[in-house]
Motif scaffolding. Structure first.
Motif, short mmCIF file in Angstrom:
data_model
loop_
_atom_site.label_atom_id
_atom_site.label_comp_id
_atom_site.label_asym_id
_atom_site.label_seq_id
_atom_site.Cartn_x
_atom_site.Cartn_y
_atom_site.Cartn_z
N SER A 119 -16.81 20.42 -29.96
CA SER A 119 -17.28 21.58 -30.72
C SER A 119 -18.47 21.24 -31.62
N LEU A 120 -18.78 19.96 -31.74
CA LEU A 120 -19.83 19.53 -32.65
C LEU A 120 -21.18 19.41 -31.95
N SER A 121 -22.21 19.48 -32.74
CA SER A 121 -23.56 19.22 -32.24
C SER A 121 -23.84 17.73 -32.37
N PRO A 122 -24.64 17.14 -31.45
CA PRO A 122 -25.01 15.73 -31.60
C PRO A 122 -25.72 15.43 -32.92
N GLU A 123 -26.34 16.46 -33.51
CA GLU A 123 -27.08 16.27 -34.76
C GLU A 123 -26.23 16.57 -35.99
N VAL A 124 -24.92 16.73 -35.84
CA VAL A 124 -24.07 17.09 -36.97
C VAL A 124 -24.25 16.07 -38.10
N GLY A 125 -24.28 16.57 -39.34
CA GLY A 125 -24.49 15.70 -40.48
C GLY A 125 -23.20 15.14 -41.04
N ALA A 126 -23.31 14.01 -41.71
CA ALA A 126 -22.14 13.36 -42.30
C ALA A 126 -21.49 14.26 -43.34
N SER A 127 -22.30 14.97 -44.14
CA SER A 127 -21.74 15.82 -45.19
C SER A 127 -20.95 16.97 -44.58
N GLU A 128 -21.40 17.47 -43.43
CA GLU A 128 -20.67 18.55 -42.75
C GLU A 128 -19.31 18.06 -42.27
N ILE A 129 -19.28 16.86 -41.72
CA ILE A 129 -18.01 16.28 -41.27
C ILE A 129 -17.07 16.09 -42.44
N ARG A 130 -17.61 15.62 -43.54
CA ARG A 130 -16.79 15.40 -44.74
C ARG A 130 -16.27 16.72 -45.29
N GLY A 131 -17.17 17.74 -45.34
CA GLY A 131 -16.78 19.00 -45.94
C GLY A 131 -15.82 19.80 -45.10
N GLU A 132 -16.04 19.87 -43.77
CA GLU A 132 -15.21 20.73 -42.93
C GLU A 132 -13.97 20.03 -42.40
N LEU A 133 -14.06 18.73 -42.13
CA LEU A 133 -12.94 18.03 -41.52
C LEU A 133 -12.29 17.01 -42.43
N GLY A 134 -13.00 16.59 -43.47
CA GLY A 134 -12.44 15.60 -44.38
C GLY A 134 -12.36 14.20 -43.80
N ALA A 135 -13.03 13.95 -42.68
CA ALA A 135 -12.99 12.63 -42.06
C ALA A 135 -13.88 11.66 -42.83
N ARG A 136 -13.47 10.42 -42.89
CA ARG A 136 -14.21 9.41 -43.66
C ARG A 136 -15.40 8.85 -42.87
N TYR A 137 -15.27 8.79 -41.54
CA TYR A 137 -16.30 8.12 -40.74
C TYR A 137 -16.77 9.03 -39.60
N LEU A 138 -18.06 8.88 -39.26
CA LEU A 138 -18.67 9.62 -38.15
C LEU A 138 -19.35 8.62 -37.24
N LEU A 139 -18.99 8.66 -35.95
CA LEU A 139 -19.65 7.84 -34.94
C LEU A 139 -20.59 8.75 -34.15
N ALA A 140 -21.85 8.42 -34.12
CA ALA A 140 -22.85 9.23 -33.44
C ALA A 140 -23.84 8.31 -32.74
N GLY A 141 -24.71 8.91 -31.93
CA GLY A 141 -25.71 8.10 -31.25
C GLY A 141 -26.46 8.90 -30.22
N GLY A 142 -27.18 8.19 -29.37
CA GLY A 142 -27.97 8.85 -28.34
C GLY A 142 -28.22 7.95 -27.16
N VAL A 143 -28.66 8.56 -26.06
CA VAL A 143 -28.92 7.84 -24.81
C VAL A 143 -30.30 8.22 -24.30
N ARG A 144 -31.04 7.20 -23.87
CA ARG A 144 -32.34 7.45 -23.25
C ARG A 144 -32.40 6.67 -21.93
N VAL A 145 -32.74 7.38 -20.87
CA VAL A 145 -32.95 6.76 -19.55
C VAL A 145 -34.42 6.94 -19.19
N THR A 146 -35.12 5.83 -19.00
CA THR A 146 -36.53 5.85 -18.61
C THR A 146 -36.69 4.98 -17.38
N GLY A 147 -36.88 5.62 -16.23
CA GLY A 147 -36.94 4.87 -14.99
C GLY A 147 -35.61 4.19 -14.73
N SER A 148 -35.65 2.85 -14.63
CA SER A 148 -34.41 2.11 -14.39
C SER A 148 -33.81 1.57 -15.69
#
Length: 569
Positions: A201-230
């Motif tokens: 339900s979350l966006s990849p760009e979700v902010g830490a403060s939003e996670i803290r405020g809405e869910l009360g979770a202490r930690y957020l794991l996020a990241g991204g993937v880039r594929v360029t050629g091989s």
């Protein structure tokens, strides 16, 4: 949230009477949110509020409602609740009574329409109430509750990894990587991980403060993937939601010409999960750094246990044991606490740490606590580890190693398990296989417990790699642990460092004066094979320790019945 709470409420009654299918987005938007009759799905108000309700429910059942008899969910794509038994069925008759009563209710169209609308009104009102109630109040209440059934532990949210390449192949990879992480991370029982519904339900760009405020979770794991050629690059980062600080970040680079995309995906997820959630990992370090020195909550007991395992001293053993006994008294269904208690009880016997006369034997308490942990949570890695060790020292070797194999299959990324299982395998005669697992633990967690290199040094000694054995034992920092000095004495003696060997032997005798006079039996109860026992005692003799003569050792060991053999691999 008990069965009695459901009785007067039309939200639940509608579902139980089979009328929940009338809770439609269009009707809710018009009647609840006062939208016009030309309302379309382009207006996301119903979806947003339903999503918030789903996440709030998930958080509730992750913390305060963990032991509620009934679990309520709002399935994605629907607005009617689903119900499932969350524990024993002791309240089932009462729910059945509600259903029978409600099936006799008036089913006129006006009644149905009114009930459906009131149902969602309740849901929206309940959302506001539950969101507030399930915030810090719930966590604080859980900590205060005497005799509560589930402790408060660090909570982690996984955001969908972002597609930084923009192409469909990368999007497929990001979805798969997120799914792998949602599978691998919950295997570590010292943390709690929000589930798929929240993550998706979350966006990849979700902010830490939003996670803290809405869910009360202490930690957020996020990241991204880039594929360029091989070339594939995965970026992962762990954030502390209290202040948005990045606690850890890492790039993982790979090449599609050497491995397929899904193999890379699985490998990266495994590495990320291990680094972040393992014992002595990033979250554990963050918790240690931020915990007040007088904080004796349950997770602090977990940290004390790992601090003990890192040092193996009588002082840290006592602190861990006292804290764990307090935590399982407060949370009697906390499986991880019982498992850790089992290990510290066992160490009263094998290391002679803080023995308590007048109680049942340490081995009995260790096995009893391990079995209780398994009964509470059969898939808990720490519970399986504790049962493996308790069985091992109760001379049930075959069963112990079978449990170890089971635990390894369930969580191959847990370095605490890898190190312990490797040690058990090595000492009972499978030196090379045990060494391989210890090498894996050291590779995945070089900053972990000091017993990893110590046990690996012993394996190198038995595999006749004396240079490696000396190198590893010099890296091991376990000065307060008596058995370290015994192993060091044997390794140095066999490698020709006799002054070092004598020094370590003298330290050991001062710490464990009772051991050498009973060295044959002490080694035998650790399931050391007779021929390995003969060899170790010969090395200790070279170190100048007053061990029995070679003839006496051989007469007692080689002429006796063979020790239990480990299952062949």
């Amino acid at each position: 949230m008990t069965a009695k709470a459901f009785r007067p409420d039309p939200f639940f009654n509608s579902h139980l009477a089979g009328r929940a299918h009338r809770l439609k987005g269009y009707t809710i938007a018009i009647e609840v949110f006062k939208r016009n009759e030309d309302f379309t799905q382009d207006d996301p108000v119903v979806r947003i509020e339903a999503g918030r309700l789903r996440r709030t429910l998930e958080r509730y059942y992750l913390v305060a409602g963990l032991q509620d008899p009934i679990r309520i969910d709002i399935p994605k794509g629907h607005y009617a609740p689903s119900f499932a038994w969350n524990g024993t069925a002791s309240t089932r008759p009462e729910i059945e009574t509600v259903r029978e009563h409600d099936e006799q209710a008036d089913r006129s169209p006006s009644r149905i329409r009114r009930t459906a609308l009131v149902a969602f009104l309740f849901g929206v009102a309940g959302l506001a109430t539950l969101t507030l109630w399930a915030g810090d109040h719930v966590i604080k209440a859980a900590k205060r509750a005497g005799g509560a059934k589930a402790p408060d532990e660090p909570t982690l949210v996984i955001a969908p990894f972002a597609n930084l390449g923009g192409d469909p192949q990368t999007q497929l990879y990001t979805a798969g990587l997120t799914e792998e992480l949602l599978t691998d991370l919950p295997r570590f029982k010292e943390i709690k991980v929000f589930g798929r519904e929240t993550a998706k339900s979350l966006s990849p760009e979700v902010g830490a403060s939003e996670i803290r405020g809405e869910l009360g979770a202490r930690y957020l794991l996020a990241g991204g993937v880039r594929v360029t050629g091989s070339k594939v690059r995965v970026t992962a980062r762990l954030l502390d939601t209290s202040d948005g600080a990045i606690l850890w970040s890492q790039n993982y680079d790979d090449d599609l010409t050497s491995r397929e995309l899904f193999a890379i995906q699985s490998d990266v997820a495994s590495k990320v999960a291990t680094t972040v959630a393992q014992p002595y990992g990033i979250i554990a370090q963050a918790q240690t750094a931020s915990a007040p020195p007088d904080d004796l909550d349950v997770y602090d007991c977990t940290l004390r246990f790992y601090a003990y395992r890192a040092e193996l001293s009588p002082e840290t053993h006592l602190a861990a044991r006292d804290c764990l006994e307090s935590s399982v008294a407060r949370y009697p269904t906390y499986a991880t606490g019982w498992a850790m208690s089992s290990i510290v009880y066992l160490d009263e016997d094998r290391f002679r740490f803080n023995l308590r006369p007048g109680q049942s034997t340490p081995l009995e308490r260790a096995l009893r606590s391990a079995r209780r942990a398994i009964k509470l949570e059969p898939g808990n890695t720490r519970a399986l580890q504790s049962l493996m060790i308790a069985l091992y020292f109760n001379q049930q070797l075959t069963e112990a190693l079978q449990v170890g194999e089971q635990a390894l299959a369930m969580n191959p990324n847990d370095t605490e398990l890898l190190g312990e299982f490797g040690t058990r395998l090595a000492i009972c005669g499978q030196w090379q296989r045990g060494a391989d697992f210890l090498d894996q633990a050291l590779s995945l967690n070089p900053g972990g417990a000091s017993y990893y290199p110590g046990a690996r040094a012993l394996a190198a000694y038995m595999l006749n790699d004396h240079d490696k054995a000396v190198s590893l034992i010099r890296e091991t920092d376990l000065q307060k642990f008596p058995m370290f000095h015994l192993v060091a004495a044997a390794i140095y003696a066999e490698a020709g460092f006799l002054d070092d060997a004598r020094r370590e032997g003298e330290i050991f005798v001062k710490m464990r004066p009772d051991y050498i006079s009973n060295v044959i039996e002490e080694h035998r109860k650790r399931n050391i094979k007779p021929e390995d026992n003969v060899r170790m005692i010969a090395s200790l003799r070279k170190a100048g320790l007053p061990v029995p003569s070679a003839e006496e050792v051989e007469a007692k060991l080689l002429a006796s019945a063979p020790s239990p053999q480990a299952p062949s691999q």
